[in-house]
Design an enzyme around this catalytic site. Structure first.
Site, PDB file in Angstrom:
ATOM      1  N   LEU A   1      -0.203   3.493  -5.001  1.00 35.69           N
ATOM      2  CA  LEU A   1      -1.050   4.773  -4.863  1.00 35.69           C
ATOM      3  C   LEU A   1      -0.379   5.898  -4.240  1.00 35.69           C
ATOM      4  O   LEU A   1      -0.609   7.229  -4.732  1.00 35.69           O
ATOM      5  CB  LEU A   1      -2.321   4.481  -3.957  1.00 35.69           C
ATOM      6  CG  LEU A   1      -3.142   3.510  -4.882  1.00 35.69           C
ATOM      7  CD1 LEU A   1      -4.184   2.988  -3.948  1.00 35.69           C
ATOM      8  CD2 LEU A   1      -3.905   4.274  -5.759  1.00 35.69           C
TER       9      LEU A   1
ATOM     10  N   VAL B   1      -9.778   3.547  -3.926  1.00 34.87           N
ATOM     11  CA  VAL B   1      -9.076   2.139  -4.380  1.00 34.87           C
ATOM     12  C   VAL B   1      -8.087   1.524  -3.024  1.00 34.87           C
ATOM     13  O   VAL B   1      -7.518   2.312  -2.350  1.00 34.87           O
ATOM     14  CB  VAL B   1      -8.360   2.019  -5.650  1.00 34.87           C
ATOM     15  CG1 VAL B   1      -9.482   2.180  -6.799  1.00 34.87           C
ATOM     16  CG2 VAL B   1      -7.352   3.062  -5.771  1.00 34.87           C
ATOM     17  N   GLU B   2      -8.094   0.258  -3.115  1.00 30.14           N
ATOM     18  CA  GLU B   2      -7.064  -0.571  -2.203  1.00 30.14           C
ATOM     19  C   GLU B   2      -7.761  -0.056  -0.626  1.00 30.14           C
ATOM     20  O   GLU B   2      -6.822   0.069   0.176  1.00 30.14           O
ATOM     21  CB  GLU B   2      -5.768  -0.048  -2.167  1.00 30.14           C
ATOM     22  CG  GLU B   2      -4.955  -0.864  -3.402  1.00 30.14           C
ATOM     23  CD  GLU B   2      -3.392  -0.784  -3.455  1.00 30.14           C
ATOM     24  OE1 GLU B   2      -2.912  -0.338  -2.194  1.00 30.14           O
ATOM     25  OE2 GLU B   2      -2.915  -1.055  -4.284  1.00 30.14           O
ATOM     26  N   GLY B   3      -8.954  -0.082  -0.701  1.00 33.34           N
ATOM     27  CA  GLY B   3      -9.575   0.170   0.602  1.00 33.34           C
ATOM     28  C   GLY B   3      -9.890   1.775   0.583  1.00 33.34           C
ATOM     29  O   GLY B   3      -9.026   2.561   0.739  1.00 33.34           O
TER      30      GLY B   3
ATOM     31  N   ARG C   1       0.970  -1.083   0.079  1.00 31.37           N
ATOM     32  CA  ARG C   1       0.064  -0.062   0.152  1.00 31.37           C
ATOM     33  C   ARG C   1       0.728   1.475  -0.171  1.00 31.37           C
ATOM     34  O   ARG C   1       0.487   2.420  -0.545  1.00 31.37           O
ATOM     35  CB  ARG C   1      -0.964  -0.127   1.285  1.00 31.37           C
ATOM     36  CG  ARG C   1      -2.265  -0.873   1.003  1.00 31.37           C
ATOM     37  CD  ARG C   1      -3.282  -0.510   2.186  1.00 31.37           C
ATOM     38  NE  ARG C   1      -4.472  -0.985   1.988  1.00 31.37           N
ATOM     39  CZ  ARG C   1      -4.782  -2.296   2.816  1.00 31.37           C
ATOM     40  NH1 ARG C   1      -3.942  -2.478   3.812  1.00 31.37           N
ATOM     41  NH2 ARG C   1      -6.058  -2.844   2.671  1.00 31.37           N
TER      42      ARG C   1
END
Length: 782
Positions: free
Chosen positions: A310, A428-430, A306
Site C-alpha cells: 500500500l 484496506v489492511e486496517g 504493511r
C-alpha cells in the site's frame, strides 16, 4: 518493600494498558527500529544514517526496465478501466515472466527479488493501472506464497510454491468479514475439526468473507477462520484459535465469482462464501502443528508487510500527481503566462513536489530496513496510514491544478481516476482511522518505549525483580530526558548533538527537540492516563500524528544523505522538513489541549500550551521555498526524473507528432508529455520575441501573434518559428478534454439526445440529427 507496594498498587489500579492475547501476539511480532529512537528522547541520527540504504541490483533493474515496462506498454490504462478486462495477452505475459513469483525462492522457480525491487515494481504498476497492479500485488504480499515460505511444511512448499510462481495458482487472502474489518481478530468464520469415515482429519468450514481482492478470479484461497476441536483430536482444547488453511476453487459448498465494484479504477474484488465446505486438515498452512497459530503468522508478516504494497501504491500515486500537475502547469496558459508562474498554483506544485520527494524517501528507507531483516510493526503501520493519506491529499492538489482537465473523464484525463481511487488504500489492511487512533501509539507506547513493555510484562507475571529493575530504569530515563527537554526548549534545539549537514542541521536539531518532548509526553500519558489509553483515541491519534511526521521527516533527510546531498534537492528537503514540523507542532498543541482532567492536564492546557505556542517548532517561513520547489516539477531534467522516480512514462518523439493524424491518435499522458517537451524547446524563441517586444521592435501582442513579424524582421529564424508553432499546436491538443457523442455517452447507438428530451425543441438542429462538435479554437501562447 517499596517496590512491592508500588507493583501491587499498579496491578490493583490497572495503571498499565491491559494486553489481550491477540494484542500480545501483535506486540511481540517484529522488531523495534527507528521508532524506538524517537521514543527514547535522544535519537542517534548518525547511527540511523549509517544503516544500509537499498539499491536495485542489475537483475532487478533489468526486469523493471524490460518486462515491467513492456507490460505497461501492452495495456492501455484507460481501456482497462473502461472495460474492466485484463487482456489474456497481459495475463500470459505476467505468467511467463514471473510476475507472480517475486517472493518465491529461485529454487522453486521464483524471482526472489529484494523487498525494494518488489516495492518499486508495485509503485510503477499501481500508478499505471490499479486493476493490472492487483494481479501483481496480491500474489506478492500477505497470502499463500509468503505464509508457505515462512511456515509451510516441506511437502506444501514443494507442491504449491512452483505452481504459485508459474501462475497456475492465482491466490487471494480471505480475512475480512461483514462483522470483522479492522478488528480482524473477531472473525466469525468457523472450522470444526472431525474425523471422516476413513479416520482422516478434516475440517468443516462455514464463513462469509467480503472485500477480497482477486476473489472473483482466484483459484486458491488462504482462508482465516477460528478452528474448533470439540473432540480435542489435536490435544489443544476445544477452541484451537485462529488458523489459516488453503481452500481450492471448486470445492463443494464454496461460492466465489461475484464482484464488488470499488470506487475509482475498478479492480477484481468480491465476496467468498462457504457453507459446509470440507477440506483436509493437512491444508492448514504448516500442517496440524500450526493449527491455532494463524494470528501469530499474520501479525509477524504484517509487522513489516504493511510498509510494502500500500505505501508503494501511495508513492506511485504521488509521483503521478507530480509528473502530471507539473507538466500541465507548464503547458497550460492563462492571463498571458503559464499557470506554473502563478503563486497560487506554485503553492500546490511545491507541496506535491516536496511530498513526492518525502514519500520516496520513506518508501526506500522502510524497504531498506526490511531487506536488512527488520520487521517494524509500528513504522509499518505509520507508513501505511500516513503515506496513503498523503497520496490522497496530493491527488486533490493535482486536481486543483489541472481543474477541468482533471474533472472531465476520458482517455485524456490522466489524474481523475487516481483521485477517485484514493479512498481504497485508506480503508484496506486496517482503516486509517483505526491505524492512527489504536495501532500506532497503542502499540508504540508499549513496544517502543524503553521500559513500558518490560513493566507491563512484569506486572502481568507478578515478577518483582524485573519490575524493580525496569521501574528504576524508567525513573532514571524520565529524569534525564526531562532535563534534556528543558535545555532543548530553552535553546530551541541548539544543544542537541546531531550530524552537521549543510542546510539540514537546524532541522535535525528540531527533530531531536521533538523527540525529547515526545518521550516526555509519552511518559506522562502512561503515568497519568495508563490503562485508559485505549479509550482516549483522540489523544492517541494526536500522539500518532506527532510520531508519524517525525519518522517521515527523518526519512526525508535519510534520502538526502543517501543520495549524496545533491544541492539542488536541498529546497525539497527543507520544505518537507518544515511541512512535517508544522504537523508535529499542531499534534503537540492538540496533545496539550486534550491531555486529561487531572492536575497535569490542567497545567498542560494552560501554562504548557501557552509556552508551546510562544516557542513553536517552526514559524511561517515555508512560503520562501515555494517558487524554487514548484519549479522542480515544471522542467525536465535529472531532478524531475528523481522526483518522478520509476514512474511509467511513455516515450515521446516530437518529430512523429508533426503528423496531424499521429497527434490526433495520441492521447492522455503521452500527449501532455509531448507538449511539456515542446514548450520547453520553444522557450528560447519566446524569450527572443518578448525581448523584442520590450525593446519596441515589435508591436504589442501575444508571442504567437508576433511570430510572423519577428520572422520577417530577422528576430527569429524559420527553425525558431517551427519550434514555436509545434509547441502551440501540441499544447492545444494536450489541454483538450474528451468529447462523446450521445451514442458514446449513453452506450446506445439508437440515442441521439438525452432520453426525455425532444430534439425538435433544440434550436438550430434538424430533427433527428446529431449535433456536430464545435470546431476547436486556436490557443494563442503569449
Amino acid at each position: 518493600m517499596v517496590f512491592k507496594a508500588i507493583m501491587n498498587g499498579l496491578i490493583k489500579a490497572k495503571a498499565m494498558p491491559q494486553i489481550s492475547p491477540t494484542e500480545r501476539q501483535a506486540l511481540e511480532a517484529g522488531t523495534v527500529w527507528i521508532d524506538g529512537q524517537v521514543f527514547s528522547g535522544k535519537p542517534d541520527f548518525a547511527k540511523m544514517f549509517s544503516e544500509p540504504y537499498a539499491k536495485l541490483n542489475k537483475r532487478e533493474r533489468d526486469f523493471i526496465d524490460g518486462p515491467v515496462k513492456n507490460l505497461c506498454d501492452m495495456v492501455d490504462s484507460y481501456e482497462l478501466a473502461r472495460t474492466r478486462i485484463v487482456p489474456k495477452q497481459a495475463i500470459d505475459y505476467m505468467k511467463s515472466q514471473g510476475f507472480f513469483s517475486f517472493l518465491i525462492p529461485q529454487s522453486y522457480g521464483g524471482q526472489e527479488f529484494s523487498v525494494n525491487a518488489i516495492s518499486t515494481i508495485m509503485a510503477m504498476l499501481s500508478a499505471h493501472s490499479p486493476l493490472l497492479s492487483t494481479f501483481v500485488v496480491i500474489p506478492n504480499s500477505l497470502g499463500a506464497a509468503e505464509l508457505l515460505k515462512h511456515y509451510g511444511k516441506q511437502s506444501q512448499k514443494d507442491h504449491y510454491l512452483p505452481r504459485l510462481a508459474s501462475g497456475e495458482y492465482l491466490p487471494c487472502f480471505g480475512l475480512t468479514e461483514p462483522t470483522a474489518g479492522s478488528d480482524a481478530a473477531s472473525i466469525l468464520a468457523r472450522g470444526v475439526l472431525f474425523k471422516n469415515a476413513e479416520g482422516k482429519l478434516q475440517i468443516k468450514l462455514n464463513f462469509r468473507k467480503r472485500y477480497i481482492t482477486l476473489a472473483p478470479v482466484a483459484n486458491l484461497i488462504s482462508l482465516a477462520f477460528k478452528l474448533q476441536d470439540p473432540d480435542n483430536l489435536l490435544g489443544k482444547g476445544s477452541d484451537v484459535g485462529i488458523t489459516v488453511a488453503l481452500v481450492h476453487r471448486g470445492t463443494p459448498g464454496l461460492e466465489m465469482g461475484k464482484h464488488h465494484q470499488p470506487i475509482g479504477d475498478a479492480f477484481y474484488n468480491g465476496p467468498i462464501v462457504g457453507k459446509d465446505v470440507v477440506i483436509d486438515a493437512d491444508e492448514i498452512i504448516g500442517g496440524v502443528e500450526c493449527a491455532g497459530q494463524g494470528w501469530r503468522m499474520l501479525m509477524e508478516q504484517l509487522a513489516g508487510g504493511r510498509a510494502v504494497s500500500l505505501p508503494a501504491g501511495a508513492v506511485g500515486g504521488v509521483r503521478a500527481a507530480a509528473a502530471a500537475a507539473g507538466a500541465y502547469a507548464r503547458v497550460r496558459q492563462q492571463f498571458g503566462m503559464p499557470i506554473a508562474e502563478m503563486e497560487g498554483i506554485q503553492e500546490k506544485l511545491a507541496e506535491i513536489a516536496a511530498m513526492a520527494y518525502l514519500a520516496e524517501g520513506a518508501r526506500v528507507y522502510a524497504v531498506s530496513a526490511l531487506d536488512n531483516d527488520e520487521q517494524p510493526p509500528v513504522v509499518s503501520a505509520v507508513w501505511k496510514a500516513y503515506l496513503t493519506e498523503l497520496s490522497r491529499v496530493q491527488a486533490t492538489n493535482a486536481m486543483d491544478v489541472m481543474a477541468g482537465a482533471g474533472v472531465m473523464q476520458g482517455p485524456n484525463n490522466i489524474i481523475g481516476r487516481g483521485y477517485c481511487s484514493a479512498p481504497v488504500a485508506i480503508t484496506v489492511e486496517g482503516a486509517n482511522i483505526m491505524t492512527r487512533s489504536l495501532i500506532t501509539f497503542g502499540q508504540g507506547a508499549v513496544r517502543c518505549h524503553p521500559y513500558a513493555f518490560k513493566i507491563a510484562n512484569a506486572l502481568e507475571a507478578n515478577d518483582l525483580p524485573t519490575f524493580s529493575s525496569a521501574l528504576k530504569g524508567w525513573i532514571g530515563h524520565m529524569v534525564v530526558n526531562t532535563g534534556r527537554l528543558i535545555g532543548l526548549t530553552a535553546t530551541r534545539g541548539y544543544l542537541a548533538s546531531v550530524p552537521k549537514i549543510d542546510g539540514v542541521t537546524p532541522y535535525l536539531r528540531k527533530l531531536a527537540w521533538t523527540s525529547s518532548r515526545y518521550a516526555y509526553l509519552t511518559d506522562m500519558a502512561l503515568l497519568t492516563v495508563g490503562g485508559k489509553l485505549k479509550a482516549r483515541q483522540q489523544l492517541t491519534g494526536h500522539f500518532a500524528d506527532a510520531l508519524g511526521w517525525q519518522l517521515l521527516a527523518i526519512s526525508t533527510v535519510r534520502r538526502y544523505v543517501a543520495e549524496g546531498e545533491q544541492r539542488e534537492d536541498l529546497p525539497l528537503v527543507q520544505y518537507a522538513c518544515e511541512y512535517a514540523l508544522e504537523k508535529i507542532q499542531k499534534a503537540f498543541e492538540s496533545i496539550y489541549a486534550n491531555f486529561g482532567k487531572n492536575p497535569l492536564g490542567l497545567w498542560m492546557r494552560t501554562v504548557g500550551y501557552l509556552g508551546l505556542r510562544l516557542n513553536p517548532l517552526v514559524g511561517s517561513t515555508r512560503d520562501r521555498l515555494v517558487p524554487v520547489v514548484a519549479k522542480t516539477i515544471t522542467k525536465s531534467g535529472a531532478q524531475m526524473d528523481r522526483i518522478a522516480g520509476d514512474l511509467y512514462l511513455p516515450k515521446v518523439n516530437l518529430a512523429e507528432l508533426d503528423n496531424d493524424e499521429v497527434l490526433a491518435n495520441t492521447t492522455g499522458v503521452k500527449r501532455l508529455l509531448a507538449a511539456f517537451e515542446a514548450v520547453q524547446a520553444a522557450e528560447g524563441v519566446q524569450r527572443k520575441i518578448m525581448a523584442a517586444r520590450r525593446a519596441k521592435q515589435l508591436e504589442k501582442g501575444s508571442v504567437q501573434e508576433l511570430a510572423d513579424a519577428a520572422l520577417a524582421k530577422g528576430i527569429i529564424t524559420a527553425d525558431d518559428k517551427k519550434l514555436l508553432d509545434r509547441a502551440n499546436r501540441i499544447s492545444l491538443e494536450a489541454i483538450m478534454v474528451d468529447e462523446f457523442t450521445p451514442q458514446e455517452f449513453f452506450g446506445d447507438d439508437s440515442i441521439t439526445y438525452a432520453p426525455g428530451f425532444d430534439s425538435a425543441n433544440l434550436p438550430n438542429v434538424p430533427h433527428g440529427a446529431v449535433a456536430q462538435p464545435v470546431e476547436r479554437l486556436k490557443v494563442v501562447n503569449s
